[in-house]
Structure formats: structure tokens, C-alpha cells
Design a protein around this motif. Structure first.
Motif, PDB file in Angstrom:
ATOM      1  N   ALA A  49       0.822  -1.217   0.000  1.00 36.24           N
ATOM      2  CA  ALA A  49       0.000   0.000   0.000  1.00 36.24           C
ATOM      3  C   ALA A  49       0.855   1.264   0.000  1.00 36.24           C
ATOM      4  O   ALA A  49       0.335   2.348  -0.303  1.00 36.24           O
ATOM      5  N   GLY A  87      -1.227   3.773  -6.108  1.00 32.14           N
ATOM      6  CA  GLY A  87      -2.128   3.092  -7.023  1.00 32.14           C
ATOM      7  C   GLY A  87      -2.403   1.633  -6.729  1.00 32.14           C
ATOM      8  O   GLY A  87      -3.123   0.976  -7.476  1.00 32.14           O
ATOM      9  N   PHE A 114      -3.684   0.293  -3.649  1.00 32.90           N
ATOM     10  CA  PHE A 114      -4.885   0.099  -2.820  1.00 32.90           C
ATOM     11  C   PHE A 114      -5.688   1.382  -2.726  1.00 32.90           C
ATOM     12  O   PHE A 114      -5.136   2.477  -2.736  1.00 32.90           O
ATOM     13  N   THR A 115      -6.966   1.208  -2.588  1.00 26.68           N
ATOM     14  CA  THR A 115      -7.858   2.305  -2.258  1.00 26.68           C
ATOM     15  C   THR A 115      -8.384   2.036  -0.856  1.00 26.68           C
ATOM     16  O   THR A 115      -8.969   0.978  -0.610  1.00 26.68           O
ATOM     17  N   GLY A 116      -8.141   2.956   0.060  1.00 26.78           N
ATOM     18  CA  GLY A 116      -8.664   2.832   1.417  1.00 26.78           C
ATOM     19  C   GLY A 116      -7.753   2.140   2.409  1.00 26.78           C
ATOM     20  O   GLY A 116      -8.120   1.972   3.563  1.00 26.78           O
ATOM     21  N   SER A 149      -4.411   2.542   4.407  1.00 22.46           N
ATOM     22  CA  SER A 149      -3.310   3.455   4.705  1.00 22.46           C
ATOM     23  C   SER A 149      -2.595   3.151   6.014  1.00 22.46           C
ATOM     24  O   SER A 149      -1.506   3.666   6.245  1.00 22.46           O
ATOM     25  N   ASP A 181     -14.860  -1.503   1.274  1.00 21.08           N
ATOM     26  CA  ASP A 181     -14.283  -0.230   1.721  1.00 21.08           C
ATOM     27  C   ASP A 181     -12.798  -0.139   1.414  1.00 21.08           C
ATOM     28  O   ASP A 181     -12.257   0.948   1.236  1.00 21.08           O
ATOM     29  N   ILE A 182     -12.120  -1.264   1.335  1.00 21.25           N
ATOM     30  CA  ILE A 182     -10.718  -1.315   0.918  1.00 21.25           C
ATOM     31  C   ILE A 182     -10.674  -2.214  -0.305  1.00 21.25           C
ATOM     32  O   ILE A 182     -11.190  -3.340  -0.275  1.00 21.25           O
ATOM     33  N   THR A 183     -10.066  -1.710  -1.371  1.00 22.86           N
ATOM     34  CA  THR A 183     -10.014  -2.504  -2.595  1.00 22.86           C
ATOM     35  C   THR A 183      -8.607  -2.493  -3.170  1.00 22.86           C
ATOM     36  O   THR A 183      -7.946  -1.454  -3.181  1.00 22.86           O
ATOM     37  N   SER A 212      -6.452  -2.033  -6.074  1.00 21.68           N
ATOM     38  CA  SER A 212      -6.678  -1.418  -7.375  1.00 21.68           C
ATOM     39  C   SER A 212      -5.519  -1.659  -8.341  1.00 21.68           C
ATOM     40  O   SER A 212      -5.717  -1.635  -9.546  1.00 21.68           O
TER      41      SER A 212
END
Length: 172
Positions: A94, A98, A100-102, A104, A124-126, A128
Motif C-alpha cells: 500500500a 495506485g 490500494f484504495t482505502g 493506509s 471499503d478497501i479494494t 486497485s
């Protein structure tokens, strides 16, 4: 287990989980995702390979009904360690833009690992990025192959222990 050695084994296993869990939150994993990805991937694969070998060894002990082993302690311990290895991998990954989304924080990575393991997928976490998706696929396959085999062996062992205990217990 009545001689007190069982308590020592459980205490040692619990201590190891606490130590590895603490290390998960304290080790500088950020560098493995960005600056040292060439070190991170082999380390990730080595850890998973070692855990898979140890899990399969415990499964073998159960199938062969090997005496004086403690799969009831070792299998859950190794499963917890596998969760932490995947969490560390996700967290390191992460750090690369680019992927992961969500995701951190380390808690996000642990949460995503458990949600993926449980096949819940809240969304909620994807993952990507392509690498993140490959690791998620690897986790799912790892779960199907190694963790399911280990959980099945553990269930078999617990069933055998309970059945043996029931045979030894005199009727009231």
C-alpha cells in the motif's frame, strides 16, 4: 497435559503471537513497499513458504496420529502468523501509489486480510493495482490450500481427542 507442560506450551505460543503482533506494528515495513520491493517480495514468499511447510507438517502429524505433538497449539499459531504475514505484505504494498484504495494503516491492512480471509469483502478497501490484486488472489489460494487443510486437520484432531476422552470417562 496434566503435568503442567501444556500450560507452558500455550504460554509460549501466546507469547510468540504477542511478540510477532508487536513486531508487525513496530517494524519499518514502509521501506519494503517503496524503496526495497526487491527485498520485500522474496521475504514475503519465504515467510509464506516456511509457514506453509510448517502447516503441512502439522497436518501430517494429525493424519499419521503422531504422538507427543501439539497441533492444537501449533496450527492456530501458524494461522495467526500467516494472517500477519499477509497483513505486512498488504501494508508494504500500500506504500506504492495506485495499489490500494482505502488502505493506509497497519490496522487497515490487518482488517483487509481478515475480511479477505473470511470472504466477506465489504468493499471499503479494494486492491486497485495489479500487484495488490495478485497478492489478494495469492491469499485466497493460500487460504483454500493451506489454511483449510490445517483447519480440517485441527478439527479432526479435536474430534479424536474428545472421542478418546469420552471413551475413558466412566458412566456416572
Amino acid at each position: 497435559m496434566r503435568d503442567g507442560s501444556g500450560r507452558w506450551v500455550w504460554a509460549a505460543a501466546g507469547g510468540l503471537v504477542v511478540a510477532v503482533g508487536t513486531a508487525y506494528f513496530l517494524l519499518p515495513l514502509e521501506g519494503l513497499g517503496k524503496d526495497r520491493s526487491r527485498l520485500g517480495w522474496p521475504l514475503f514468499a519465504l515467510c509464506l513458504g516456511l509457514l506453509a511447510a510448517l502447516l503441512l507438517r502439522q497436518v501430517r502429524y494429525v493424519v499419521l496420529e503422531k504422538p507427543h505433538t501439539r497441533p492444537g497449539v501449533m496450527i492456530p499459531l501458524l494461522m495467526c502468523l500467516a494472517v500477519l504475514v499477509f497483513s505486512a505484505g498488504y501494508y508494504a504494498l500500500a506504500q506504492r501509489p495506485g495499489q490500494f484504495t482505502g488502505l493506509s494503516t497497519r490496522v487497515d491492512a490487518l482488517y483487509f486480510t481478515v475480511v479477505t480471509l473470511a470472504t466477506v469483502g465489504y468493499g471499503d478497501i479494494t486492491p486497485s493495482g495489479q500487484e495488490a490484486r495478485l497478492v489478494a488472489v495469492a491469499q485466497i489460494l493460500y487460504t483454500f490450500i493451506f489454511l483449510t487443510a490445517a483447519a480440517t486437520a485441527l478439527s479432526r484432531r479435536l474430534h479424536a481427542v474428545v472421542a478418546a476422552r469420552d471413551r475413558r470417562t466412566p458412566p456416572s
